[in-house]
Design an enzyme around this catalytic site. Structure first.
Site, PDB file in Angstrom:
ATOM      1  N   GLU A 160     -25.571 -11.041  55.453  1.00 50.55           N
ATOM      2  CA  GLU A 160     -24.054 -10.877  55.926  1.00 50.55           C
ATOM      3  C   GLU A 160     -24.420 -10.672  57.511  1.00 50.55           C
ATOM      4  O   GLU A 160     -23.612 -11.652  58.445  1.00 50.55           O
ATOM      5  CB  GLU A 160     -23.123  -9.479  55.896  1.00 50.55           C
ATOM      6  CG  GLU A 160     -22.650  -9.935  53.963  1.00 50.55           C
ATOM      7  CD  GLU A 160     -23.750  -9.834  53.234  1.00 50.55           C
ATOM      8  OE1 GLU A 160     -22.866  -9.789  52.575  1.00 50.55           O
ATOM      9  OE2 GLU A 160     -24.405  -8.717  53.845  1.00 50.55           O
ATOM     10  N   PHE A 188     -16.308 -10.005  50.484  1.00 48.17           N
ATOM     11  CA  PHE A 188     -15.879  -9.151  50.333  1.00 48.17           C
ATOM     12  C   PHE A 188     -15.736  -8.470  51.019  1.00 48.17           C
ATOM     13  O   PHE A 188     -16.819  -8.496  52.041  1.00 48.17           O
ATOM     14  CB  PHE A 188     -16.052  -8.800  48.656  1.00 48.17           C
ATOM     15  CG  PHE A 188     -15.754  -8.877  47.506  1.00 48.17           C
ATOM     16  CD1 PHE A 188     -14.404  -9.024  47.022  1.00 48.17           C
ATOM     17  CD2 PHE A 188     -16.292  -9.728  47.153  1.00 48.17           C
ATOM     18  CE1 PHE A 188     -14.741  -9.884  45.822  1.00 48.17           C
ATOM     19  CE2 PHE A 188     -15.936 -10.683  45.952  1.00 48.17           C
ATOM     20  CZ  PHE A 188     -14.986 -10.477  45.166  1.00 48.17           C
ATOM     21  N   ILE A 244     -19.049  -5.952  54.024  1.00 49.86           N
ATOM     22  CA  ILE A 244     -19.497  -6.482  55.321  1.00 49.86           C
ATOM     23  C   ILE A 244     -20.603  -5.657  56.282  1.00 49.86           C
ATOM     24  O   ILE A 244     -20.494  -6.072  57.609  1.00 49.86           O
ATOM     25  CB  ILE A 244     -17.786  -6.561  56.177  1.00 49.86           C
ATOM     26  CG1 ILE A 244     -17.489  -7.467  57.660  1.00 49.86           C
ATOM     27  CG2 ILE A 244     -17.077  -4.955  56.074  1.00 49.86           C
ATOM     28  CD1 ILE A 244     -15.921  -6.818  58.263  1.00 49.86           C
ATOM     29  N   HIS A 279     -15.182  -3.708  45.605  1.00 49.36           N
ATOM     30  CA  HIS A 279     -13.837  -4.801  45.342  1.00 49.36           C
ATOM     31  C   HIS A 279     -12.692  -4.598  46.036  1.00 49.36           C
ATOM     32  O   HIS A 279     -12.048  -5.165  45.918  1.00 49.36           O
ATOM     33  CB  HIS A 279     -14.349  -5.677  44.077  1.00 49.36           C
ATOM     34  CG  HIS A 279     -16.031  -6.264  44.394  1.00 49.36           C
ATOM     35  ND1 HIS A 279     -16.092  -5.774  43.277  1.00 49.36           N
ATOM     36  CD2 HIS A 279     -15.783  -7.364  44.029  1.00 49.36           C
ATOM     37  CE1 HIS A 279     -17.280  -5.897  42.932  1.00 49.36           C
ATOM     38  NE2 HIS A 279     -16.795  -7.484  43.562  1.00 49.36           N
TER      39      HIS A 279
END
Length: 725
Positions: free
Chosen positions: A455, A478, A482, A525
């Protein structure tokens, strides 16, 4: 792989003819080295006089950095320096006065207007991109910058101004063979962003010249405790497509030869290069550090014998290029230059308090601009589409309109291998939620591609592209994942415009699926956490609750000149609630404007995202059963938020609930509630109430998930209790 050792100075006769320097160039080489050292020394004096507040030097690195500056082209190549890079910035055209203006924090400091501490070089004129104090983050920016340069050279038409666009494209300049310079200390090679950047530079054969300035210490940590084997060159030697050189970084001739060879390799399109220079650190890490506490006298004396200033001075006299009088005259001239620069800097005006918020956001095309307030276009197609459909449509519209837009992230492409793209039986991935489906097929693999599973790599590269004038729209798969990008977001993305005093900007869009209510989404999630990002000045944040708002806010996010975190609630992607007809390719919604979902007179409920349909369900039920009339406000935009709409509603109803999906404690609603209590207390008939999730993570078992997250029943009870207060 080319390698040169610390004995390179002794072999000058073997190497000097390879990339010859004239006597005038050699004298200029020494002048720049000496100038860098004397600016360091002047800053030390000013710090001891309490006229500046921090000092960190380039001492011992001068030969390597002046060589880099002389091998590269200012205002042509691009530069991502770090805090030891005083000498290369002087070689590129930075002046002693400019650097000392930063040291005192003057309003006229061209690098930051007094916002950054000394040694944070920045100049859009010279293509020196504003750095932070964070180590290694700039490596990924350099990658994105190189990718942007390649893209513009392959698609020159993309640099043309888009018809009807309000902003002037900044830093869209390219030559086709420019090189991107990035430097780093050997201690910072432990950072993940460094290794992530090597992966992408190698895979893409990008024209990036890395310079590792190895002075043997990361503050007090010696290189052997930081780097396995004590030598970064040995660790990275097997990266494909790279040119490597390991040299004595205190030898000017060896440095110049190595740098010109590395630059030529990159400029020819062969791939990236890395020059590992063994330098010295004759001064402590900074003036706040005392290296005598952790280094032996013998080691310090050995470093002093390799001081590049002394070595080049002796070499110039030995070669007959300058005699003692010539060197003294040169040094006196530099000393006078630095003294005069210091006098100007110390007398310079300081920034005023009213300048603090300037350049925190765009002042030319902010996402709050009224020009983004447009109405849906008439349509003959009555089909109502989902949020997912209209987000995909918006991306298509904008990519057709603006060729600077690229889309990348994990799994966002339809396919990566050519045979899969050409196979009619392969439908394509297009994101785990299918929101980017078909984009790669329409726009090609140089505009839509899959990133590595990293990421920070996604966001860091996007920053480098946006600085160059591209418009990346990237996806974090998702929200729960992050966090590896948080460093890039908090310390880089949010700050580039402000810390450079408006000289640089990086307007990009980060699309991020967020939230729970998924039935089985579980811990990793289903997270919310928007308050962590709304606490970061410099980034705009929105979370639409329906399809029409999603397309309107996304279009504004893409067209405005602010960096935007665009939060998309996963549960709402394909809900029946909130579907809408396609409003046309110009429909946009300015940020900071809430929407009244349901007008009412008895009670105000303020919320956003997936809580909107649940609050609406509760409000309708309450009105049907009791006649209590709830006014439901969808904030839509979290940073900025619409305080005027909130205040107007609270003054009307005198009772208010703030609801959100995230955990209750320290959540987004707490700030809204606090401000209402502070500014609207006299208008209230009851205490402000919050409805939110339990202070824990979302569980996998649906029974637990339902209990953890706020449900319509929770909102109904809160509304009824508040109405009865």
């Amino acid at each position: 792989m080319a390698r040169q050792t610390e004995g390179a100075l002794a072999t000058r006769q073997e190497t000097a003819g390879k990339y010859p320097l004239s006597n005038e160039q050699l004298i200029e080489f020494y002048r720049l080295m000496y100038l860098s050292r004397r600016v360091d020394d002047r800053e030390i004096v000013l710090k001891r006089q309490q006229k500046i507040f921090f000092q960190i030097s380039c001492a011992g690195h001068e030969a390597l950095l002046v060589a880099a500056g002389m091998a590269l082209k200012p205002s042509y190549d691009w530069f991502f320096p770090y805090y030891r890079d005083r000498a290369i910035c002087l070689a590129l055209g930075n002046t002693a006065e400019e650097q000392l203006l930063q040291a005192v924090g003057a309003a006229a400091d061209p690098a930051s207007g007094g916002r950054q501490m000394p040694s944070h070089w920045s100049s859009s004129k010279l293509n020196i991109v504003t750095p932070s104090s964070s180590t290694a983050t700039q490596c990924l920016h350099a990658i994105g910058c190189a990718e942007a340069g390649r893209y513009f050279s392959q698609h020159p038409e993309s640099a043309a101004k888009v018809d009807g666009d309000y902003r002037e494209f900044k830093n869209v300049k390219f030559h086709g063979d420019e090189v991107v310079y990035v430097s780093i200390g050997e201690g910072s090679t432990s950072q993940g962003e460094f290794w992530e950047s090597l992966n992408t530079a190698s895979n893409g054969k990008l024209p990036v010249v890395y310079v590792v300035e190895d002075n043997g210490y990361a503050i007090s940590t010696p290189v052997e405790a930081n780097t396995p084997g004590g030598n970064i060159s040995r660790l990275i030697a097997n990266f494909p497509n790279f040119h490597f050189a390991e040299i004595d970084g205190t030898d000017p001739i060896a440095c110049y030869n190595a740098m010109t060879e590395a630059v030529a390799y990159c400029r020819a399109g062969h791939g990236p290069a890395l020059v590992h220079g063994h330098v010295v650190r004759p001064y402590s890490h900074s003036l706040s550090d005392d290296e005598r506490l952790y280094r032996s006298q013998a080691e310090l004396q050995a470093d002093a014998l390799r001081d590049p200033i002394s070595r080049m001075q002796v070499w110039l006299m030995r070669e007959g290029i300058l005699d003692a009088d010539g060197i003294n005259a040169l040094e006196r001239k530099v000393d006078l230059e630095v003294q005069q620069a210091a006098d100007v800097a110390v007398a310079a005006a300081l920034p005023t308090v009213d300048s603090i918020l300037k350049h925190q956001y765009s002042e030319d095309l902010s996402c709050t601009d009224a020009r983004f307030a447009t109405e849906p276009a008439p349509s003959d197609d009555p089909t109502e589409r989902t949020m997912a459909d209209l987000i995909n449509t918006c991306l298509r519209d904008e990519m057709r309109r603006d060729q600077r837009i690229v889309v990348f992230g994990e799994d966002v492409a339809d396919a990566t291998r050519a045979e899969a793209l050409l196979d009619p039986k392969v439908k394509g991935k297009g994101g785990v939620f299918k929101l980017t489906a078909g984009l790669q097929v329409e726009f090609g693999s140089d505009r839509v591609w899959n990133s590595p599973l990293a990421e920070a790599n996604i966001v860091g590269r996007a920053i480098g592209m946006a600085v160059r004038g591209m418009k990346p729209v990237v996806e974090i798969q998702f929200f729960d994942y992050i966090w590896p990008a948080m460093h890039q977001m908090r310390n880089e993305l949010a700050l580039i415009r402000w810390r450079s005093n408006g000289d640089f900007s990086c307007p990009l869009v980060m699309r991020v699926p967020i939230g729970g209510y998924l039935t089985g989404g579980s811990i990793y999630h289903s997270q919310s956490g928007e308050s962590i990002f709304t606490h970061t000045p410099g980034v705009r944040i929105v979370m639409p609750s329906n399809a029409l708002d999603a397309i309107g806010l996304l279009r504004t996010a893409i067209r405005c000149d602010d960096p935007v975190l665009f939060l998309e609630h996963k549960r709402l992607y394909r809900e029946t609630f909130g579907r809408a007809m396609y409003p046309g390719p110009e429909f946009a919604i300015p940020f900071g404007k809430a929407k009244i979902v349901r007008p009412g007179k008895d009670l105000t409920v303020i919320t956003y995202g997936a809580v909107i349909p649940r609050a609406l369900q509760a409000a309708v039920k309450l009105h049907r059963e009791t006649g209590i009339d709830v006014e439901l406000i969808d904030l839509r935009s979290l940073a900025p938020y619409d305080w005027e709409a909130i205040a107007k509603s609270v003054r009307k109803t005198s009772k208010v609930i703030v609801a959100h999906e995230d955990m209750k404690s320290w959540g987004y609603g707490a700030e809204i509630a606090a401000r209402i209590g502070e500014e609207l207390f006299d208008d209230l008939d009851a205490p402000v109430r919050r409805v939110a999730a339990m202070d824990t993570f979302v569980a996998y078992q649906p029974i637990l998930e339902d209990a953890i997250l706020p449900q319509p029943e929770d909102l109904y009870r809160a509304m009824a209790d508040m109405a009865a207060y």
